[in-house]
Write a protein that holds these residues in place. Structure first.
Motif, mmCIF file in Angstrom:
data_model
loop_
_atom_site.group_PDB
_atom_site.id
_atom_site.type_symbol
_atom_site.label_atom_id
_atom_site.label_comp_id
_atom_site.label_asym_id
_atom_site.label_seq_id
_atom_site.Cartn_x
_atom_site.Cartn_y
_atom_site.Cartn_z
ATOM 1 N N THR A 194 7.065 -10.823 -16.233
ATOM 2 C CA THR A 194 6.230 -9.484 -16.258
ATOM 3 C C THR A 194 7.470 -8.848 -17.375
ATOM 4 O O THR A 194 8.489 -8.896 -17.331
ATOM 5 N N LEU A 195 6.750 -8.015 -18.354
ATOM 6 C CA LEU A 195 7.581 -7.298 -19.345
ATOM 7 C C LEU A 195 7.483 -5.492 -19.058
ATOM 8 O O LEU A 195 6.456 -5.026 -19.008
ATOM 9 N N LEU A 196 8.751 -5.135 -18.598
ATOM 10 C CA LEU A 196 8.646 -3.667 -18.220
ATOM 11 C C LEU A 196 9.076 -2.899 -19.348
ATOM 12 O O LEU A 196 10.194 -3.138 -20.022
ATOM 13 N N ILE A 197 8.346 -1.949 -19.853
ATOM 14 C CA ILE A 197 8.887 -0.874 -20.953
ATOM 15 C C ILE A 197 9.296 0.125 -20.400
ATOM 16 O O ILE A 197 8.693 1.138 -19.761
ATOM 17 N N SER A 198 10.839 0.693 -20.758
ATOM 18 C CA SER A 198 11.539 1.679 -20.314
ATOM 19 C C SER A 198 10.943 2.958 -21.281
ATOM 20 O O SER A 198 10.479 2.583 -22.539
ATOM 21 N N SER A 199 11.224 3.851 -20.912
ATOM 22 C CA SER A 199 10.871 5.255 -21.822
ATOM 23 C C SER A 199 11.936 5.195 -22.960
ATOM 24 O O SER A 199 13.185 4.973 -22.492
ATOM 25 N N PRO A 200 11.471 5.123 -24.492
ATOM 26 C CA PRO A 200 12.745 5.210 -25.202
ATOM 27 C C PRO A 200 13.529 6.202 -25.414
ATOM 28 O O PRO A 200 13.053 7.407 -24.915
ATOM 29 N N ARG A 201 14.824 5.961 -25.687
ATOM 30 C CA ARG A 201 15.765 7.136 -25.827
ATOM 31 C C ARG A 201 15.659 7.570 -27.125
ATOM 32 O O ARG A 201 15.577 6.770 -28.156
ATOM 33 N N MET A 202 15.372 8.871 -27.406
ATOM 34 C CA MET A 202 15.114 9.312 -28.743
ATOM 35 C C MET A 202 16.358 10.231 -29.309
ATOM 36 O O MET A 202 17.034 10.940 -28.371
ATOM 37 N N ALA A 203 16.309 10.276 -30.675
ATOM 38 C CA ALA A 203 17.421 11.061 -31.308
ATOM 39 C C ALA A 203 17.109 12.293 -31.029
ATOM 40 O O ALA A 203 15.677 12.758 -30.844
ATOM 41 N N ASP A 204 18.053 13.390 -30.721
ATOM 42 C CA ASP A 204 17.737 14.705 -30.369
ATOM 43 C C ASP A 204 16.722 15.528 -31.147
ATOM 44 O O ASP A 204 15.779 16.069 -30.663
ATOM 45 N N PHE A 205 16.848 15.274 -32.602
ATOM 46 C CA PHE A 205 15.912 16.053 -33.456
ATOM 47 C C PHE A 205 14.557 15.607 -33.292
ATOM 48 O O PHE A 205 13.449 16.478 -33.732
ATOM 49 N N LEU A 206 14.280 14.507 -32.595
ATOM 50 C CA LEU A 206 12.943 14.003 -32.429
ATOM 51 C C LEU A 206 12.261 14.398 -31.249
ATOM 52 O O LEU A 206 10.866 13.881 -30.729
ATOM 53 N N SER A 207 13.066 15.099 -30.204
ATOM 54 C CA SER A 207 12.551 15.396 -28.862
ATOM 55 C C SER A 207 11.809 16.781 -28.896
ATOM 56 O O SER A 207 11.428 17.196 -27.792
ATOM 57 N N ASN A 208 11.535 17.417 -30.162
ATOM 58 C CA ASN A 208 10.613 18.522 -30.353
ATOM 59 C C ASN A 208 9.124 18.284 -30.352
ATOM 60 O O ASN A 208 8.916 17.240 -30.682
ATOM 61 N N ASP A 209 8.325 19.420 -30.420
ATOM 62 C CA ASP A 209 7.118 19.086 -30.642
ATOM 63 C C ASP A 209 6.494 18.930 -32.163
ATOM 64 O O ASP A 209 5.378 18.101 -32.458
ATOM 65 N N GLY A 210 7.298 19.598 -33.177
ATOM 66 C CA GLY A 210 7.087 19.296 -34.472
ATOM 67 C C GLY A 210 7.279 18.083 -35.096
ATOM 68 O O GLY A 210 8.202 17.328 -34.949
ATOM 69 N N ILE A 211 6.248 17.574 -35.996
ATOM 70 C CA ILE A 211 6.511 16.319 -36.684
ATOM 71 C C ILE A 211 7.589 16.642 -37.823
ATOM 72 O O ILE A 211 7.657 17.733 -38.433
ATOM 73 N N VAL A 212 8.610 15.393 -38.043
ATOM 74 C CA VAL A 212 9.550 15.659 -38.584
ATOM 75 C C VAL A 212 9.348 15.118 -40.001
ATOM 76 O O VAL A 212 8.784 13.871 -40.108
ATOM 77 N N LEU A 213 9.581 15.864 -40.993
ATOM 78 C CA LEU A 213 9.700 15.116 -42.425
ATOM 79 C C LEU A 213 11.219 15.450 -43.032
ATOM 80 O O LEU A 213 11.831 16.507 -43.069
ATOM 81 N N GLN A 214 11.595 14.365 -43.705
ATOM 82 C CA GLN A 214 12.836 14.302 -44.337
ATOM 83 C C GLN A 214 12.822 14.666 -45.768
ATOM 84 O O GLN A 214 12.005 14.185 -46.532
ATOM 85 N N LEU A 215 13.162 15.897 -46.153
ATOM 86 C CA LEU A 215 13.085 16.605 -47.404
ATOM 87 C C LEU A 215 13.805 16.108 -48.577
ATOM 88 O O LEU A 215 13.581 16.215 -49.850
ATOM 89 N N ASP A 216 14.868 15.402 -48.349
ATOM 90 C CA ASP A 216 16.028 15.013 -49.217
ATOM 91 C C ASP A 216 16.872 14.161 -48.493
ATOM 92 O O ASP A 216 16.798 13.787 -47.374
ATOM 93 N N ASP A 217 18.129 13.783 -49.112
ATOM 94 C CA ASP A 217 18.911 12.658 -48.592
ATOM 95 C C ASP A 217 19.628 13.422 -47.190
ATOM 96 O O ASP A 217 20.024 12.547 -46.451
ATOM 97 N N LEU A 218 19.744 14.727 -47.218
ATOM 98 C CA LEU A 218 20.357 15.388 -46.133
ATOM 99 C C LEU A 218 19.475 16.268 -45.155
ATOM 100 O O LEU A 218 19.936 16.514 -43.822
ATOM 101 N N THR A 219 18.369 16.591 -45.668
ATOM 102 C CA THR A 219 17.597 17.608 -44.861
ATOM 103 C C THR A 219 16.488 17.231 -44.125
ATOM 104 O O THR A 219 15.535 16.498 -44.780
ATOM 105 N N LEU A 220 16.434 17.570 -42.929
ATOM 106 C CA LEU A 220 15.150 17.201 -42.101
ATOM 107 C C LEU A 220 14.534 18.744 -41.542
ATOM 108 O O LEU A 220 15.082 19.693 -41.524
#
Length: 196
Positions: free
Chosen positions: A49-75
């Motif tokens: 059996t293969l069990l799938i754990s809940s992924p650990r997410m980078a903090d900035f991905l934990s919100n509702d909004g879809i993230v777009l990287q605008l340049d080399d520094l800005t999310l």
């Protein structure tokens, strides 16, 4: 008679006020289902059996909004283009479904509430899951497999990039789904190697 521009000022003020007070339309998105893979449906002889754990997410991905990287520094987190369900849940369930397709004959379950003997557990850390200003979607991080004793038996980083093809959030979400397909391809290959 008053000049026409003096009459239009109150109308202009009302129009601008109306524009400022109107709220933008909120769009909510679900990751698309598995788009398939040339690697899909490779038979496996394993009954583990293969069990799938809940992924650990980078903090900035934990919100509702879809993230777009605008340049080399800005999310930028979108205010009106949101995930319809928590992203970690969508990625967890999406990976379960993708691996079930790629590993027929192997039981693939969510880890929560399941603890069968001799199970492998998949742990995923997601560092990036976003649009990129160069016109692609990216999913990166790392995955590892643990045996039923908790020992790491396989590990690899992942970095899947998929061109958007079109502008807009629907195109971005579809490309993010395809990037998750590629991650599932890599993990399925790792599981097969571990099982052999």
């Amino acid at each position: 008679m008053r000049p026409i521009w003096k009459l239009s000022l109150p109308l202009l003020a009302l129009w601008l006020g109306g524009c400022a007070s109107s709220t933008p339309t909120t769009n909510r998105y679900l990751l698309p289902a598995d788009a398939g893979s040339t690697d899909a449906r490779v038979p496996t002889a394993s009954t583990t059996t293969l069990l799938i754990s809940s992924p650990r997410m980078a903090d900035f991905l934990s919100n509702d909004g879809i993230v777009l990287q605008l340049d080399d520094l800005t999310l930028n987190e979108a205010n009106s283009n949101l995930w319809a369900a928590p992203l970690s849940q969508q990625l967890e369930r999406g990976m379960r479904d993708r691996l079930a397709q790629r590993l027929p004959g192997q039981k693939v379950l969510l880890a929560r509430g399941n603890s069968p003997q001799d199970a492998l557990t998949l742990e995923i850390s997601v560092d990036r899951f976003q649009g990129h200003y160069a016109g692609y979607a990216i999913a990166s991080g790392q995955w590892l497999l643990r045996d039923d004793q908790g020992t790491v038996v396989s590990y690899a980083p992942f970095n899947a990039q998929v061109d958007l093809g079109n502008d807009g959030y629907p195109a971005l979400v579809r490309a993010l789904g395809r990037s998750w397909d590629q991650v599932a391809d890599d993990i399925a290959a790792g599981v097969r190697t571990t099982n052999s």
